[in-house]
Design an enzyme around this catalytic site. Sequence first.
Site, PDB file in Angstrom:
ATOM      1  N   ASP A  76       9.332   3.000   1.993  1.00  0.00           N
ATOM      2  CA  ASP A  76       8.117   3.743   2.336  1.00  0.00           C
ATOM      3  C   ASP A  76       7.871   3.547   3.832  1.00  0.00           C
ATOM      4  OD1 ASP A  76       5.621   4.749   2.841  1.00  0.00           O
ATOM      5  OD2 ASP A  76       4.669   3.900   1.056  1.00  0.00           O
ATOM      6  N   PHE A  84       0.862  -1.186   0.000  1.00  0.00           N
ATOM      7  CA  PHE A  84       0.000   0.000   0.000  1.00  0.00           C
ATOM      8  C   PHE A  84       0.892   1.228   0.000  1.00  0.00           C
ATOM      9  CE2 PHE A  84      -2.329   3.573   1.604  1.00  0.00           C
ATOM     10  CZ  PHE A  84      -3.495   3.511   0.867  1.00  0.00           C
ATOM     11  N   LYS A  95       2.350  10.873   7.263  1.00  0.00           N
ATOM     12  CA  LYS A  95       1.512  10.590   8.428  1.00  0.00           C
ATOM     13  C   LYS A  95       1.994  11.320   9.699  1.00  0.00           C
ATOM     14  CE  LYS A  95      -1.181   6.768   6.850  1.00  0.00           C
ATOM     15  NZ  LYS A  95      -0.777   5.842   5.790  1.00  0.00           N
TER      16      LYS A  95
END
Length: 404
Positions: free
Chosen positions: A230, A145, A259
């Site tokens: 990531d 993802f 985030k």
Amino acid sequence: MTSVANLTDPAVEEAERYTAHNYHPLPVVIAEAEGAWVTDVDGRRYLDCLAGYSALNFGHRHPDLIAAAREQLDRVTLTSRAFLHDQFGPFCRDLARLTGKDMVLPMNSGAEAVETAVKVSRKWGYKIKGVPDGKATIVVADGNFHGRTTTIISFSTDPEARADYGPYTPGFRVVPYGDLDALAAAVDETTVAVLLEPIQGEAGVIVPPRGYLPGVRRLCSERDVLLVADEIQSGLGRTGATFACDDEGVVPDMYILGKALGGGIVPVSAVAAGREVLGVLRPGEHGSTFGGNPLACAVARGVIALLETGEPQARAREVGAHLHRRLGGLIGRGLTAVRGRGLWAGIDIDPALMTGREACERLLTRGVLAKDTHDSTLRLAPPLIVTHDEIDGAVDALAEVLKG
Ligand SMILES: *Cc1c(COP(=O)(O)O)cnc(C)c1O
């Protein structure tokens, strides 16, 4: 099934009526939050075990971060990158120091930072590695993802994320996650980068076998390929280290962050890499109107300062060990598996008992916010400020839920 939220609340009806149904929220309407807790419109309190998909690693409204934001709101909030501002250089310097990299490129959302990494890797491939024009490939893992843009979903293996959004961007090769031989076979002279999550969050907190990441690191070094990590969800304290790669002593060529970098206040993302990589960009070749804005930089500097104390990481290790001990006790008592590291757990509920969604709805009635990911898998990722007692409360609630 008892539902906690007041479903006649206009906020529920309005959200249902006026919003595209690209999410299926649990029936709770949050009005306030502080630390690890949120309060709904009727005054009920819930322990937040999702923490904004790890965007709230430091809890809701951390006092240092709110103070940094307030102070910046009173000075200047947006300049665009057409001009410099007094938070920009310091932010880039601080993030370069935290990542151990030479240079930083700030963006806003995680997906934008992933896009940035893809573009920079391709440009590095053409300008530095010497890949023939238009031929660059990037190797990624199944179950990944990395966000929701058309290019990123082009290399997703999740039909829900991908179907009906083609035509797809070419130039990506998908290999099984955790399989070093498959990765080695997919890398050739056109390969500019291997793009991986060091732990796959959305997939259900999937931890690759020990030695996999160091193996990927070796392979990338030998074959002149960038290792792009990531760490948007895994990074910034969640696993008990600043970066999940640290746990295996791996240093990627590029970090992708997001985030928690925004402290739960503003969207802030960035890539960090060496000069030989990020140095390929020239003025006008990439950018963002809001990327690196003063408010974002001020809040993110506060986040970096918190991480530089090492306290969030230490808490994630210590309280995370307690979480995993407690969850381990539920295996065979409604759970079939527990994965993860630090304050991050993917738990598989026995599908014969209930779906992940049902478990979350029942947890909600017991004052715990959690989110299912696939089928019967739940992801637990409370803010790193959570206490042993709060973890006990959440795991006790889960144990009750699993009893049916
Ligand atoms: C959330 C996430 C993204 C996308 O971030 P957005 O801010 O939602 O665009 C990318 N990669 C990983 C690993 C993520 O968890």
